[in-house]
Write a protein that holds these residues in place. Structure first.
Motif, PDB file in Angstrom:
ATOM      1  N   ASP A   1      21.282  33.614  21.390  1.00 51.53           N
ATOM      2  CA  ASP A   1      20.555  34.557  20.405  1.00 51.53           C
ATOM      3  C   ASP A   1      20.522  33.972  19.192  1.00 51.53           C
ATOM      4  OD1 ASP A   1      19.764  35.951  22.581  1.00 51.53           O
ATOM      5  OD2 ASP A   1      20.833  37.966  22.096  1.00 51.53           O
ATOM      6  N   THR A   2      21.528  33.230  18.877  1.00 45.08           N
ATOM      7  CA  THR A   2      21.767  33.045  17.324  1.00 45.08           C
ATOM      8  C   THR A   2      21.185  31.227  17.003  1.00 45.08           C
ATOM      9  OG1 THR A   2      23.904  31.757  17.695  1.00 45.08           O
ATOM     10  CG2 THR A   2      24.175  34.017  17.208  1.00 45.08           C
ATOM     11  N   HIS A   3      20.475  30.821  18.112  1.00 47.48           N
ATOM     12  CA  HIS A   3      19.939  29.768  17.900  1.00 47.48           C
ATOM     13  C   HIS A   3      18.444  29.871  17.551  1.00 47.48           C
ATOM     14  CE1 HIS A   3      22.880  26.975  20.515  1.00 47.48           C
ATOM     15  NE2 HIS A   3      23.487  27.695  19.296  1.00 47.48           N
ATOM     16  N   VAL A   4      17.871  29.362  16.428  1.00 49.68           N
ATOM     17  CA  VAL A   4      16.706  29.794  16.111  1.00 49.68           C
ATOM     18  C   VAL A   4      15.816  28.373  15.813  1.00 49.68           C
ATOM     19  CG1 VAL A   4      17.448  31.959  15.004  1.00 49.68           C
ATOM     20  CG2 VAL A   4      17.234  30.139  13.671  1.00 49.68           C
ATOM     21  N   CYS A   5      16.300  27.279  15.725  1.00 48.09           N
ATOM     22  CA  CYS A   5      15.423  26.258  15.660  1.00 48.09           C
ATOM     23  C   CYS A   5      15.873  24.998  16.474  1.00 48.09           C
ATOM     24  CB  CYS A   5      15.055  25.637  14.006  1.00 48.09           C
ATOM     25  SG  CYS A   5      16.790  25.201  13.255  1.00 48.09           S
ATOM     26  N   PHE A   6      15.023  24.234  16.848  1.00 46.78           N
ATOM     27  CA  PHE A   6      15.482  23.134  17.693  1.00 46.78           C
ATOM     28  C   PHE A   6      14.649  21.725  17.218  1.00 46.78           C
ATOM     29  CE2 PHE A   6      15.020  27.392  19.688  1.00 46.78           C
ATOM     30  CZ  PHE A   6      16.440  27.318  20.238  1.00 46.78           C
ATOM     31  N   LEU A   7      15.476  20.631  16.980  1.00 49.47           N
ATOM     32  CA  LEU A   7      15.055  19.400  16.643  1.00 49.47           C
ATOM     33  C   LEU A   7      14.642  18.618  17.957  1.00 49.47           C
ATOM     34  CD1 LEU A   7      16.838  20.654  14.282  1.00 49.47           C
ATOM     35  CD2 LEU A   7      17.204  18.182  14.027  1.00 49.47           C
ATOM     36  N   SER A   8      13.726  17.689  17.698  1.00 51.88           N
ATOM     37  CA  SER A   8      13.464  16.779  18.913  1.00 51.88           C
ATOM     38  C   SER A   8      13.544  15.389  18.258  1.00 51.88           C
ATOM     39  CB  SER A   8      11.974  17.075  19.214  1.00 51.88           C
ATOM     40  OG  SER A   8      11.278  16.546  18.386  1.00 51.88           O
ATOM     41  N   GLU A   9      13.398  14.427  19.094  1.00 53.84           N
ATOM     42  CA  GLU A   9      13.378  13.058  18.914  1.00 53.84           C
ATOM     43  C   GLU A   9      12.535  12.856  17.778  1.00 53.84           C
ATOM     44  OE1 GLU A   9      14.417   8.995  18.545  1.00 53.84           O
ATOM     45  OE2 GLU A   9      15.428  10.527  19.695  1.00 53.84           O
ATOM     46  N   ALA A  10      11.028  13.294  17.808  1.00 52.39           N
ATOM     47  CA  ALA A  10      10.254  13.214  16.574  1.00 52.39           C
ATOM     48  C   ALA A  10      10.665  13.651  15.368  1.00 52.39           C
ATOM     49  CB  ALA A  10       8.648  13.711  17.271  1.00 52.39           C
ATOM     50  N   THR A  11      11.518  14.856  15.367  1.00 55.64           N
ATOM     51  CA  THR A  11      11.988  15.388  14.295  1.00 55.64           C
ATOM     52  C   THR A  11      12.914  14.722  13.498  1.00 55.64           C
ATOM     53  OG1 THR A  11      11.817  17.841  15.440  1.00 55.64           O
ATOM     54  CG2 THR A  11      12.938  17.680  13.226  1.00 55.64           C
ATOM     55  N   LEU A  12      13.776  13.986  14.444  1.00 55.25           N
ATOM     56  CA  LEU A  12      14.698  13.262  13.945  1.00 55.25           C
ATOM     57  C   LEU A  12      13.955  12.031  12.949  1.00 55.25           C
ATOM     58  CD1 LEU A  12      17.454  12.897  16.365  1.00 55.25           C
ATOM     59  CD2 LEU A  12      17.390  14.378  14.396  1.00 55.25           C
ATOM     60  N   ASN A  13      13.081  11.497  13.643  1.00 54.55           N
ATOM     61  CA  ASN A  13      12.216  10.287  13.072  1.00 54.55           C
ATOM     62  C   ASN A  13      11.466  10.841  12.064  1.00 54.55           C
ATOM     63  OD1 ASN A  13      12.665   8.420  14.966  1.00 54.55           O
ATOM     64  ND2 ASN A  13      11.224   8.809  16.406  1.00 54.55           N
ATOM     65  N   TRP A  14      10.958  12.025  11.670  1.00 55.88           N
ATOM     66  CA  TRP A  14      10.273  12.583  10.508  1.00 55.88           C
ATOM     67  C   TRP A  14      11.292  12.670   9.475  1.00 55.88           C
ATOM     68  CZ3 TRP A  14      11.336  16.572   7.353  1.00 55.88           C
ATOM     69  CH2 TRP A  14      10.301  16.967   6.527  1.00 55.88           C
ATOM     70  N   MET A  15      12.524  13.117   9.771  1.00 57.01           N
ATOM     71  CA  MET A  15      13.609  13.016   8.847  1.00 57.01           C
ATOM     72  C   MET A  15      13.819  12.040   8.111  1.00 57.01           C
ATOM     73  SD  MET A  15      16.266  15.907  10.985  1.00 57.01           S
ATOM     74  CE  MET A  15      17.582  15.182   9.890  1.00 57.01           C
ATOM     75  N   ALA A  16      13.894  10.796   8.890  1.00 56.80           N
ATOM     76  CA  ALA A  16      14.179   9.549   8.267  1.00 56.80           C
ATOM     77  C   ALA A  16      13.030   9.157   7.574  1.00 56.80           C
ATOM     78  CB  ALA A  16      14.418   8.660   9.327  1.00 56.80           C
ATOM     79  N   LEU A  17      11.910   9.512   7.821  1.00 56.79           N
ATOM     80  CA  LEU A  17      10.913   8.846   7.022  1.00 56.79           C
ATOM     81  C   LEU A  17      10.473   9.845   5.608  1.00 56.79           C
ATOM     82  CD1 LEU A  17       8.057   8.489  10.017  1.00 56.79           C
ATOM     83  CD2 LEU A  17       9.203   6.641   8.468  1.00 56.79           C
ATOM     84  N   ASN A  18      11.016  11.059   5.778  1.00 62.17           N
ATOM     85  CA  ASN A  18      10.503  12.147   4.611  1.00 62.17           C
ATOM     86  C   ASN A  18      11.899  12.344   3.900  1.00 62.17           C
ATOM     87  OD1 ASN A  18       7.657  12.743   5.064  1.00 62.17           O
ATOM     88  ND2 ASN A  18       8.244  12.671   7.079  1.00 62.17           N
ATOM     89  N   LEU A  19      12.942  12.266   4.254  1.00 61.08           N
ATOM     90  CA  LEU A  19      14.097  12.912   3.645  1.00 61.08           C
ATOM     91  C   LEU A  19      15.145  11.769   2.983  1.00 61.08           C
ATOM     92  CD1 LEU A  19      15.034  16.019   5.752  1.00 61.08           C
ATOM     93  CD2 LEU A  19      13.437  15.831   3.800  1.00 61.08           C
ATOM     94  N   ASN A  20      14.537  10.646   2.852  1.00 61.19           N
ATOM     95  CA  ASN A  20      15.363   9.431   2.387  1.00 61.19           C
ATOM     96  C   ASN A  20      16.623   9.137   3.087  1.00 61.19           C
ATOM     97  OD1 ASN A  20      15.724   7.664   0.170  1.00 61.19           O
ATOM     98  ND2 ASN A  20      17.370   8.867  -0.837  1.00 61.19           N
ATOM     99  N   LEU A  21      16.325   9.137   4.471  1.00 58.22           N
ATOM    100  CA  LEU A  21      17.346   8.884   5.115  1.00 58.22           C
ATOM    101  C   LEU A  21      17.180   7.636   6.265  1.00 58.22           C
ATOM    102  CD1 LEU A  21      18.171  12.471   6.461  1.00 58.22           C
ATOM    103  CD2 LEU A  21      19.554  10.995   4.802  1.00 58.22           C
TER     104      LEU A  21
END
Length: 212
Positions: A177-197
């Motif tokens: 019940d305390t888990h409210v958001c879920f990342l995926s492989e595509a999310t990690l790729n988005w982070m790298a492209l958009n968050l200077n990582l």
């Protein structure tokens, strides 16, 4: 529905939990899946759930669970590197595991280690283990963590990735019940492209990024 990570405004319904009457949405831009904010637990209820976790350095299973975080990051660190365990929870042990290798770690958690001064310093590395899935505003929290990293510093995320709608309904991770958001492989790729990582290491549920 606005995405909780990238703020895109056209997230679509992803899954409907008939039993709990909960909506989940998926962002078309960053692929984050997130629960309807109207269904988040009251803060006192959420904190009480975390307090049922009895984790400590004496818990061999917990040590074995988190040791790979230390073992995977340590080869990238310079002697005496300083870190922050962001979202450390009620029973932090990463600080002790890193200390054994000569690294110092401060603990921050909004419920259990609320030290605002720790969020005004710069760090060589930040760990966020089994925490990002609890974040109401993961975009804000990620940007904060990245801002606290020195140039070339490391961000370590430990979380389970969403494997798609077919598995989502029965996924044990979603049923917390305390888990409210879920990342995926595509999310990690988005982070790298958009968050200077830069993604530099992937393990089963451990993902290491370097700040460009």
């Amino acid at each position: 529905m606005q995405c909780r990570l990238c703020q895109t405004t056209d997230s679509k319904q992803y899954f409907w939990d008939q039993k709990r009457k909960w909506h989940y949405y998926q962002c078309p831009a960053c692929d984050l899946v997130f629960r309807d904010p109207e269904t988040y637990l009251p803060q006192l209820t959420e904190k009480a759930r975390y307090e049922t976790h009895h984790n400590s350095i004496e818990n061999r299973g917990y040590v074995d669970f988190l040791s790979p975080v230390v073992e995977s990051l340590a080869p990238f660190l310079s002697p005496g590197a300083k870190g922050l365990d962001f979202g450390c929870g009620p029973g932090p042990i990463l600080d002790q595991l890193f200390f054994r290798l000569g690294f110092s770690v401060k603990n921050f958690d909004p419920f259990f280690s609320p030290h605002p001064s720790f969020l005004t310093q710069k760090y060589d590395f930040i760990t966020c283990t089994e925490a990002i899935e609890h974040f109401y505003q993961p975009g804000q929290e990620l940007k904060l963590m990245i801002s606290l990293l020195k140039k070339g510093g490391y961000l370590v995320l430990m979380t389970e990735l969403n494997q798609g709608l077919e598995k989502f309904e029965t996924w044990y991770y979603r049923n917390d019940d305390t888990h409210v958001c879920f990342l995926s492989e595509a999310t990690l790729n988005w982070m790298a492209l958009n968050l200077n990582l830069e993604r530099i290491l992937d393990m089963k549920r451990i993902f290491i990024f370097r700040k460009k």
